[in-house]
Design a protein around this motif. Structure first.
Motif, short mmCIF file in Angstrom:
data_model
loop_
_atom_site.label_atom_id
_atom_site.label_comp_id
_atom_site.label_asym_id
_atom_site.label_seq_id
_atom_site.Cartn_x
_atom_site.Cartn_y
_atom_site.Cartn_z
N LEU A 176 14.21 -8.28 6.03
CA LEU A 176 13.08 -9.01 5.49
C LEU A 176 13.43 -10.49 5.28
N ILE A 177 14.64 -10.76 4.83
CA ILE A 177 15.06 -12.15 4.64
C ILE A 177 15.08 -12.89 5.96
N ASP A 178 15.54 -12.22 7.03
CA ASP A 178 15.49 -12.85 8.35
C ASP A 178 14.05 -13.18 8.73
N GLY A 179 13.13 -12.26 8.40
CA GLY A 179 11.73 -12.49 8.72
C GLY A 179 11.13 -13.66 7.94
N MET A 180 11.71 -13.96 6.79
CA MET A 180 11.18 -15.07 5.99
C MET A 180 11.54 -16.43 6.57
N THR A 181 12.43 -16.45 7.54
CA THR A 181 12.80 -17.72 8.17
C THR A 181 12.16 -17.86 9.55
N ALA A 182 11.41 -16.85 9.97
CA ALA A 182 10.83 -16.87 11.31
C ALA A 182 9.60 -17.78 11.37
N GLU A 183 9.25 -18.15 12.60
CA GLU A 183 8.05 -18.93 12.80
C GLU A 183 6.89 -18.00 13.15
N GLY A 184 5.68 -18.53 13.10
CA GLY A 184 4.51 -17.71 13.39
C GLY A 184 3.65 -17.56 12.14
N ASP A 185 2.60 -16.77 12.25
CA ASP A 185 1.67 -16.59 11.15
C ASP A 185 1.72 -15.16 10.64
N LEU A 186 1.75 -15.02 9.34
CA LEU A 186 1.69 -13.70 8.72
C LEU A 186 0.24 -13.20 8.71
N PRO A 187 0.03 -11.91 8.93
CA PRO A 187 -1.34 -11.39 8.92
C PRO A 187 -1.89 -11.29 7.50
N GLY A 188 -3.14 -11.65 7.34
CA GLY A 188 -3.80 -11.52 6.05
C GLY A 188 -3.28 -12.50 5.02
N PRO A 189 -4.03 -12.66 3.92
CA PRO A 189 -3.59 -13.56 2.84
C PRO A 189 -2.52 -12.90 1.98
N PRO A 190 -1.74 -13.68 1.26
CA PRO A 190 -0.75 -13.09 0.33
C PRO A 190 -1.47 -12.44 -0.84
N PRO A 191 -0.77 -11.62 -1.62
CA PRO A 191 -1.41 -11.05 -2.80
C PRO A 191 -1.90 -12.15 -3.74
N ALA A 192 -3.05 -11.92 -4.33
CA ALA A 192 -3.57 -12.88 -5.31
C ALA A 192 -2.82 -12.72 -6.62
N VAL A 193 -2.79 -13.77 -7.41
CA VAL A 193 -2.16 -13.69 -8.73
C VAL A 193 -2.87 -12.61 -9.54
N GLY A 194 -2.10 -11.67 -10.05
CA GLY A 194 -2.67 -10.60 -10.86
C GLY A 194 -3.23 -9.44 -10.06
N GLU A 195 -3.10 -9.47 -8.73
CA GLU A 195 -3.70 -8.42 -7.91
C GLU A 195 -3.07 -7.04 -8.18
N PHE A 196 -1.82 -7.02 -8.58
CA PHE A 196 -1.15 -5.76 -8.86
C PHE A 196 -1.29 -5.33 -10.32
N ALA A 197 -2.01 -6.11 -11.12
CA ALA A 197 -2.10 -5.80 -12.55
C ALA A 197 -2.82 -4.49 -12.83
N TRP A 198 -3.64 -4.03 -11.88
CA TRP A 198 -4.39 -2.78 -12.10
C TRP A 198 -3.46 -1.61 -12.41
N ARG A 199 -2.24 -1.66 -11.86
CA ARG A 199 -1.36 -0.50 -12.00
C ARG A 199 -0.90 -0.28 -13.44
N TRP A 200 -0.98 -1.35 -14.26
CA TRP A 200 -0.52 -1.24 -15.64
C TRP A 200 -1.58 -0.66 -16.56
N GLN A 201 -2.77 -0.39 -16.04
CA GLN A 201 -3.77 0.28 -16.85
C GLN A 201 -3.33 1.73 -17.08
N ARG A 202 -3.41 2.15 -18.32
CA ARG A 202 -2.91 3.46 -18.70
C ARG A 202 -3.66 4.56 -17.94
N ARG A 203 -2.89 5.41 -17.24
CA ARG A 203 -3.49 6.53 -16.53
C ARG A 203 -3.88 7.63 -17.50
N PRO A 204 -5.02 8.29 -17.27
CA PRO A 204 -5.44 9.36 -18.17
C PRO A 204 -4.52 10.57 -18.07
#
Length: 215
Positions: A187-215
């Motif tokens: 993955l680190i090698d991929g971070m130095t590569a050229e080209g375009d990554l598909p799709g936008p990066p995660p939005a700030v707080g996009e993973f916050a849903w997981r911290w909601q208490r599961r029933p």
């Protein structure tokens, strides 16, 4: 014999406090092993693995929720400590890559993957959550400034990298650690590569849903 100065003296905890500190370490180590294997396990399984009485465990952690919250908060503090250490490196790329290697080695992200939603975070964690976001953003900024990190890599992509590494699990923990570092190197090698990554990066707080208490 020269007189020992107060600053040179090594303070020692009184007997009961020292024992409590040892028990606390045993409990947290046991909790990590038990709950990473089975987040639904009872708190009694932690006491059994730690070799402490259930009453001793409840005196320190009055509920499973408190224990889970403490365990994840300790992982967050370790994450922040590694980020802060990386910010001391004058080489932005080396600091960033080294940070990722150490965090994957410490396996703090498995706590997020396994335990998010198993308890309700409280305000005591918020300053460390904010600090982690700021520290990672600065590490990524410095890595970009070094000219090594691809331009379309975003600070929020760090979470994706850690998720990918944490997903690698084998029956042998040594082999798990080896394969996670191998994946990270790719993955680190991929971070130095050229080209375009598909799709936008995660939005700030996009993973916050997981911290909601599961029933």
């Amino acid at each position: 014999m020269p007189k020992q100065t107060e600053t040179a003296a090594q303070p020692r905890l009184p007997g009961r406090k020292a024992q409590a500190a040892r028990n606390d370490g045993l409990i947290l180590d046991a909790a990590r092993a038990v709950f990473l294997d089975d987040p639904t396990a009872p708190i009694a399984a932690v006491a059994e693995r730690a070799g402490v009485g259930i009453s001793a465990l409840y005196r320190r952690y009055p509920s499973k929720e408190v224990l889970l919250r403490t365990l994840c908060h300790e992982g967050l503090r370790r994450f922040n400590a590694e980020a802060d250490a990386a910010l001391e490196d004058s080489d932005g790329w080396r600091g960033f890559a080294g940070f990722l290697e150490r965090v994957v080695e410490a396996d703090v992200h498995s706590l997020t993957v396994k335990l998010a939603g198993a308890f309700t975070p409280d305000d005591s964690m918020l300053p460390d959550v904010v600090h982690s976001g700021e520290a990672v953003a600065e590490l990524v900024r410095r890595a970009h400034a070094s000219g090594r990190l691809r331009a379309d890599f975003d600070a929020q992509d760090v979470g994706l990298l850690l998720e990918a590494c944490a997903a690698v699990t084998m029956p042998d923990p040594v082999r798990t650690a080896e394969l996670r570092q191998r994946v990270l190197a790719l993955l680190i090698d991929g971070m130095t590569a050229e080209g375009d990554l598909p799709g936008p990066p995660p939005a700030v707080g996009e993973f916050a849903w997981r911290w909601q208490r599961r029933p």
